[in-house]
Enzyme design. Structure first.
Site, PDB file in Angstrom:
ATOM      1  N   SER A 170       0.749  -1.033   0.018  1.00 13.75           N
ATOM      2  CA  SER A 170       0.269  -0.251   0.054  1.00 13.75           C
ATOM      3  C   SER A 170       0.845   1.244  -0.010  1.00 13.75           C
ATOM      4  CB  SER A 170      -1.214  -0.372   1.421  1.00 13.75           C
ATOM      5  OG  SER A 170      -2.321   0.843   0.986  1.00 13.75           O
ATOM      6  N   GLU A 222      -9.273  -5.809  -3.942  1.00 10.45           N
ATOM      7  CA  GLU A 222      -8.411  -4.189  -3.440  1.00 10.45           C
ATOM      8  C   GLU A 222      -9.165  -3.189  -2.704  1.00 10.45           C
ATOM      9  OE1 GLU A 222      -5.338  -4.201  -2.813  1.00 10.45           O
ATOM     10  OE2 GLU A 222      -4.164  -4.983  -4.273  1.00 10.45           O
ATOM     11  N   HIS A 238      -6.735  -5.447   0.418  1.00 11.53           N
ATOM     12  CA  HIS A 238      -6.737  -5.518   0.480  1.00 11.53           C
ATOM     13  C   HIS A 238      -5.554  -5.483   1.569  1.00 11.53           C
ATOM     14  CE1 HIS A 238      -4.240  -0.778  -0.655  1.00 11.53           C
ATOM     15  NE2 HIS A 238      -3.804  -1.205   1.199  1.00 11.53           N
TER      16      HIS A 238
END
EC number: 3.1.1.8
Length: 581
Positions: free
Chosen positions: A205, A332, A445
């Protein structure tokens, strides 16, 4: 040099700043030596708040590096109290501005010239810490005999507040923290048995976005060898803000905490005297609109760490020439939907209507014209089966995931490979059996990280056997890539991972079945985001302004007409009076 005293089992290593004591940890029938909480910079306190990190002086005693250090000051996620799914990402050590420490895990016996893997955590540049359980380096070190390093870096306003051009608050302090930690590794890792010429950065990320910024920042180039980007890249829309925007946010924060003056130096001085907690409480209000993926303070084009927007640097080929491994997860977007998108909740199936989907678009695309939002709706509507209840839930997950993570990562990999660098791309599609979030949220995610760090190898944690095998295979591929620049290494028994070229765009799926090779992941959707959507914004970005102008013009014209009519009436009545003489 390493000395062991038998009775306490402590391990002492001499670094350039002084001696440090580590701790031996039992891992899978062997031992890993951990050095936790090694300082790598002066604590950024007092007049050093908002400044680039300063190098450390030496110490004379032995520094005890046997437990994790403080986490950097940050706001805590309290959206779902007592729920492990959100709380597992909250800091698990005390919060302090004195937080610039790093951790090192080394195999035993001490290796010679081992490959080093440096982890950079995510958290949208607002949160994060290296001491989370899912970032524990001991399993990767034990199984792959690599040295794992992780560092804390400043986040939020304390790490990224910027008055561009002013050395008192230049911006990107959190990235300079990371860079100083990379320098520390170059100077010291040989003493731990590491090879400073074989260093791979990996992150997830905002951590992956950071890794990709080091690929674009010339000063970082000599400090590492290769890079792994998990669900993040520097060209993502949330990643880098303009100088103008960064400056405005600083001035807004100053206003909120009562530090508004004309003089920039006075503003910084005033902000330095504020309690860190007051800054944290107010930094969340600097974004003028209610957006769910907002980075309040993050990387900026400061002309120092970052000389231009990432897109431009990629286009110009101003990047480190090396190998990269990049990838994304299947779902995600879902992690962000439960934080306030209309109709979404972690406690139900979140079946939403078309109207709620449209409301969701408003939240994720503030400031985008109606026509822009309409084009997203059109592109992501399943026209074949419009009535299927899950449609709009899945569509919003895809919109958020494609726009913010999947398409930017693919675009970054494509551009990077066009400059003659080998790239490898993965698509992670296994939903962990331990995932605390509901089924509809899918392969979320952040939930490949535990497989990269080998958590499923710990028997007592109750992952499935298939998950242990998947985790071992991912660790092997990541370590192979770090050692040789190729995830395939020397074994021929597993599926060969092909190089990603901008023409075929081959990628590998990672799951508990056997990995497969496909081409052109989400090609249709990514063409929309990279080619069509920017054109829509360009053409309609000022439609609202044009409409305002037209309305104002019409209003003026209306007034002229009224005035003319009055004059005309006036004239005719006078004319009639004259004619009556």
């Amino acid at each position: 040099m390493v000395t062991r005293s038998s009775h306490t089992e402590d391990v002492i290593i001499t670094t350039k700043n002084g001696r440090i004591r580590g701790i031996n940890l039992p891992v899978f029938g062997g031992t890993v030596t951990a050095f936790l909480g090694i300082p790598y910079a002066q604590p950024p306190l007092g007049r050093l708040r908002f400044k680039k990190p300063q190098s450390l002086t030496k110490w004379s005693d032995i520094w005890n590096a046997t437990k994790y250090a403080n986490s950097c000051c940050q706001n805590i996620d309290q959206s779902f109290p007592g729920f492990h799914g959100s709380e597992m990402w909250n800091p698990n050590t005390d919060l302090s501005e004195d937080c610039l420490y790093l951790n090192v895990w080394i195999p035993t016996p001490k290796p010679k010239n081992a490959t080093v893997m440096i982890w950079i955590y995510g958290g949208g540049f607002q949160t994060g810490t290296s001491s989370l359980q899912v970032y524990d380096g001991k399993f990767l070190t034990r199984v792959e005999r690599v040295i794992v390093v992780s560092m804390n870096y400043r986040v939020g306003a304390l790490g990224f507040l910027a008055l561009p051009g002013n050395p008192e608050a230049p911006g990107n302090m959190g990235l300079f923290d990371q860079q100083l930690a990379l320098q520390w590794v170059q100077k010291n890792i040989a003493a731990f048995g590491g090879n400073p010429k074989s260093v791979t950065l990996f992150g997830e990320s905002a951590g992956a976005a950071s890794v990709s910024l080091h690929l674009l920042s010339p000063r970082s180039h000599p400090l590492f060898t290769r890079a792994i980007l998990q669900s993040g890249s520097s060209n993502a829309p949330w990643e880098v803000m303009s100088l103008h925007e960064a400056r405005n946010r600083t001035l807004t924060l100053a206003k909120f905490v009562g530090c508004s003056t004309e003089n920039e130096t006075e503003i910084i001085k005033c902000l330095r005297n504020k309690d860190a907690q007051e800054i944290l409480l107010n930094e969340v209000f600097v974004v003028p609109f209610d957006s769910l993926l907002s980075v309040n303070f993050g990387p900026t084009v400061d002309g120092d760490f970052l000389t231009d927007m990432p897109d431009t640097l990629l286009q110009l080929g101003q990047l480190k020439k090396t190998q990269i491994l990049v990838g994304v997860n299947k779902d995600e977007g879902t992690a962000f939907l439960v934080y306030g998108a209309p109709g979404f909740s972690k406690d139900n199936t979140s079946i939403i209507t078309r109207k709620e989907f449209q409301e969701g678009l408003k939240i994720f695309f503030p400031g985008v014209s109606e026509f822009g939002k309409e084009s997203i709706l059109f592109h992501y509507t399943d026209w074949v089966d419009e009535q299927r209840p899950e449609n709009y839930r899945e569509a919003l997950d895809d919109v958020v995931g494609d726009y913010n993570f999947i398409c930017p990562a693919l675009e970054f990999t494509k551009k990077f490979s066009e400059w003659g660098n080998n790239a490898f791309f993965y698509y992670f599609e296994h939903r962990s059996s331990k995932l605390p979030w509901p089924e509809w949220m899918g392969v979320m995610h952040g939930y490949e990280i535990e497989f990269v760090f080998g958590l499923p190898l710990e028997r007592r944690v109750n992952y499935t056997k298939a998950e242990e095998i998947l985790s071992r295979s991912i660790m092997k591929r990541w370590a192979n890539f770090a050692k040789y620049g190729n995830p395939n290494g020397t074994q021929n028994n597993s599926t060969r991972w092909p190089v990603f070229k901008s023409t075929e765009q081959k990628y590998l799926t990672l799951n508990t079945e056997s990995p497969r090779i496909y081409t052109k992941l989400r090609a249709q959707q990514c063409r929309f985001w990279t080619l069509f959507f920017p054109k829509v914004l360009e053409m309609t970005g000022n439609i609202d302004e044009a409409e305002q102008e037209w309305k104002a013009g019409f209003h003026r014209w209306n007034n002229y007409m009224m005035a003319w009519k009055n004059h005309f009436n006036d004239y005719t009545s006078k004319k009639e009076r004259c004619a009556g003489f």
